[in-house]
Design a protein around this motif. Structure first.
Motif, short mmCIF file in Angstrom:
data_model
loop_
_atom_site.label_atom_id
_atom_site.label_comp_id
_atom_site.label_asym_id
_atom_site.label_seq_id
_atom_site.Cartn_x
_atom_site.Cartn_y
_atom_site.Cartn_z
N GLN A 262 0.81 -1.21 0.00
CA GLN A 262 0.00 0.00 0.00
C GLN A 262 0.85 1.27 0.00
N SER A 263 2.15 1.12 -0.11
CA SER A 263 3.06 2.27 -0.04
C SER A 263 3.47 2.73 -1.43
N PRO A 264 4.06 3.93 -1.53
CA PRO A 264 4.58 4.40 -2.83
C PRO A 264 5.74 3.55 -3.33
N ARG A 265 6.30 2.69 -2.49
CA ARG A 265 7.42 1.84 -2.89
C ARG A 265 6.98 0.47 -3.42
N LYS A 266 5.69 0.29 -3.64
CA LYS A 266 5.17 -1.05 -3.95
C LYS A 266 5.73 -1.65 -5.24
N GLU A 267 6.18 -0.80 -6.17
CA GLU A 267 6.74 -1.32 -7.42
C GLU A 267 8.20 -1.76 -7.26
N LYS A 268 8.79 -1.43 -6.13
CA LYS A 268 10.20 -1.76 -5.86
C LYS A 268 10.27 -3.01 -4.98
N PRO A 269 11.50 -3.52 -4.73
CA PRO A 269 11.62 -4.81 -4.03
C PRO A 269 11.12 -4.78 -2.59
N PHE A 270 10.59 -5.93 -2.19
CA PHE A 270 10.33 -6.22 -0.77
C PHE A 270 11.30 -7.34 -0.40
N VAL A 271 12.25 -7.02 0.46
CA VAL A 271 13.31 -7.98 0.81
C VAL A 271 13.17 -8.33 2.28
N GLU A 272 13.11 -9.63 2.55
CA GLU A 272 12.89 -10.11 3.92
C GLU A 272 14.15 -10.78 4.47
N VAL A 273 14.46 -10.49 5.72
CA VAL A 273 15.57 -11.13 6.42
C VAL A 273 15.06 -11.68 7.74
N ASN A 274 15.21 -12.98 7.94
CA ASN A 274 14.86 -13.57 9.23
C ASN A 274 16.12 -13.56 10.09
N CYS A 275 16.20 -12.59 10.99
CA CYS A 275 17.41 -12.40 11.78
C CYS A 275 17.70 -13.58 12.70
N ALA A 276 16.67 -14.33 13.08
CA ALA A 276 16.85 -15.47 13.99
C ALA A 276 17.39 -16.69 13.26
N ALA A 277 17.20 -16.73 11.93
CA ALA A 277 17.59 -17.93 11.17
C ALA A 277 19.02 -17.85 10.63
N ILE A 278 19.65 -16.70 10.76
CA ILE A 278 21.00 -16.52 10.21
C ILE A 278 22.01 -16.51 11.35
N PRO A 279 23.05 -17.32 11.30
CA PRO A 279 24.07 -17.32 12.35
C PRO A 279 24.65 -15.93 12.56
N SER A 280 24.96 -15.60 13.81
CA SER A 280 25.43 -14.25 14.14
C SER A 280 26.68 -13.86 13.36
N GLU A 281 27.54 -14.84 13.04
CA GLU A 281 28.77 -14.51 12.32
C GLU A 281 28.50 -14.22 10.84
N LEU A 282 27.29 -14.52 10.35
CA LEU A 282 26.98 -14.28 8.94
C LEU A 282 25.97 -13.15 8.73
N ILE A 283 25.35 -12.68 9.80
CA ILE A 283 24.27 -11.71 9.66
C ILE A 283 24.74 -10.41 9.01
N GLU A 284 25.98 -9.96 9.33
CA GLU A 284 26.47 -8.72 8.75
C GLU A 284 26.69 -8.86 7.26
N SER A 285 27.23 -9.99 6.84
CA SER A 285 27.41 -10.25 5.42
C SER A 285 26.07 -10.31 4.71
N GLU A 286 25.09 -10.91 5.36
CA GLU A 286 23.76 -11.03 4.77
C GLU A 286 23.11 -9.67 4.59
N LEU A 287 23.28 -8.80 5.57
CA LEU A 287 22.64 -7.49 5.53
C LEU A 287 23.38 -6.50 4.63
N PHE A 288 24.70 -6.49 4.73
CA PHE A 288 25.48 -5.44 4.06
C PHE A 288 26.30 -5.93 2.87
N GLY A 289 26.35 -7.24 2.66
CA GLY A 289 27.15 -7.79 1.57
C GLY A 289 28.61 -7.92 1.96
#
Length: 391
Positions: free
Chosen positions: A187-214
């Motif tokens: 319902q937002s003005p961003r609806k045509e752009k990506p919706f990206v989901e990250v399950n923070c609990a499912a990613i090991p703590s040592e990999l979360i930064e790579s997952e979020l920031f590349g």
């Protein structure tokens, strides 16, 4: 047959083009200057237009700029007796399909027009496909419920969706926090752009930064190539950080910086990357309690919680159970290409009397179990027998 507009101040050019195009069985209209041409393009639906660059009252470039603000899909082919690469590049920059020098070669003109019409059809097909996908997504992530608490929730979502501010969604597991996040995006003005989901609990703590920031190639063992993170992938769209309460403190610090500065840095990199992302976070934890325990940063909590939505548990809206059960019966039938099973009213009443610690997700699992285990229809006895396996 296509509908084509010729915009040119020279009557001889208009007549010549009209004769060519009508021989090809196209419907042709004319405008003798830029102002008249722009008005016709806005008022009527044309498949393509040939537009001169040098004209009185309004030149072709100004017409092109103003017309593109209108959002129509007419393919415009620019014409000029004084063509050069700079003009062609500028025309393309402002949305022209192609640029032809006067007098245009007959074969080149017809090929260009045919390709322009093909592109228009392709653009329209893509728009239709996006609408279809958007409709399917909206149905998949529909929020079902007519109880007072759900009516209030839907009003909040509609109001908040257009604000483009960060949102923190609170609620128990299985209550539908992801559905709320999806609706905020749709319902937002961003609806045509990506919706990206990250399950923070499912990613090991040592990999979360790579997952979020590349990360950059070689930044750690296993980083065999450069990788974009979720922030970068969600640029101009929405990033949904689910189970944010389980994120490590080091990652929290970097997320805080990204929210404050709208910049990220890849793991192993030293270059700032600007990102334009709306962040929606969700958790089933009491973040104030986590702050007190030292597990969550208070400054991040305030950054994330510009707007807060609380999703009610299923036990708080049991009157919605009949609607949810019917939706799940239809969804399951569609998945298995069968007719929806009928459920007796007494069976639904029995389900409404139970306590649902797993909320909507648990109810969905029970309905699927009843569909599988029952015969022609779902009876009270079926519900009493198979719903007891709830955990």
């Amino acid at each position: 047959m296509a509908k084509i507009l010729i915009i040119d101040d020279e009557a001889s050019i208009r007549n010549a083009l009209r004769e060519i195009l009508e021989d090809e069985k196209h419907e042709v209209k004319e405008a003798k200057n830029g102002e008249e041409g722009l008005a016709m393009l806005i008022e009527e639906d044309f498949d393509a237009a040939f537009c001169d660059i040098k004209m009185p009252k309004m030149d072709g470039m100004e017409l092109l700029r103003k017309f593109r603000e209108n959002g129509k899909n007419t393919q415009i082919i620019m014409l000029s007796a004084h063509g050069n690469i700079e003009i062609a590049v500028e025309a393309t920059k402002y949305g022209a399909y192609h640029f032809l020098e006067k007098p245009p070669n007959l074969q080149q003109l017809l090929v260009t027009l045919r390709n322009a019409l093909d592109k228009k059809d392709l653009v329209q097909e893509n728009k239709n496909l996006k609408k279809t996908i958007s409709k399917v997504v909206s149905q998949k992530y529909e929020i079902v419920g007519e109880s007072e608490v759900m009516k209030q929730l839907k009003v909040e979502i509609t109001r908040i969706a257009h604000a483009d501010a960060r949102v923190l969604i609170l609620g128990p597991n299985g209550a539908g926090k992801e559905l709320v996040a999806r609706q905020l995006h749709e319902q937002s003005p961003r609806k045509e752009k990506p919706f990206v989901e990250v399950n923070c609990a499912a990613i090991p703590s040592e990999l979360i930064e790579s997952e979020l920031f590349g990360h950059e190639k070689g930044s750690f063992t296993g980083a065999i190539k450069d990788k974009k993170g979720k922030f970068e992938l969600a640029d101009k769209g929405t990033l949904f950080l689910d189970e944010i309460g389980d994120m490590s403190l080091s990652a929290q610090a970097k997320v805080l910086r990204a929210l404050q500065e709208r910049k990220i840095t890849k793991v192993g990199g030293d270059k700032d990357i600007e990102v334009d992302v709306r962040v929606i976070a969700a958790t089933n934890k009491d973040l104030r309690e986590e702050i007190h325990k030292g597990n969550f940063r208070e400054d991040l909590f305030h950054r994330l919680g510009v707007l807060i939505i609380k999703v009610p548990s299923l036990d708080e809206r049991k009157e919605d159970i009949p609607l949810l059960v019917n939706k799940f019966l239809n969804d399951i039938a569609e998945e298995h290409k069968t007719k929806p099973k009928h459920i007796e009213p007494q069976a639904i009443e029995f389900l409404m009397q139970l306590s649902w610690s797993g909320n909507v997700r648990e109810l969905r699992n029970v309905v699927e179990r009843l569909v599988i285990m029952s015969s022609d229809k779902i009876t009270l006895q079926d519900a009493q027998k198979y719903a007891v396996f709830k955990i």
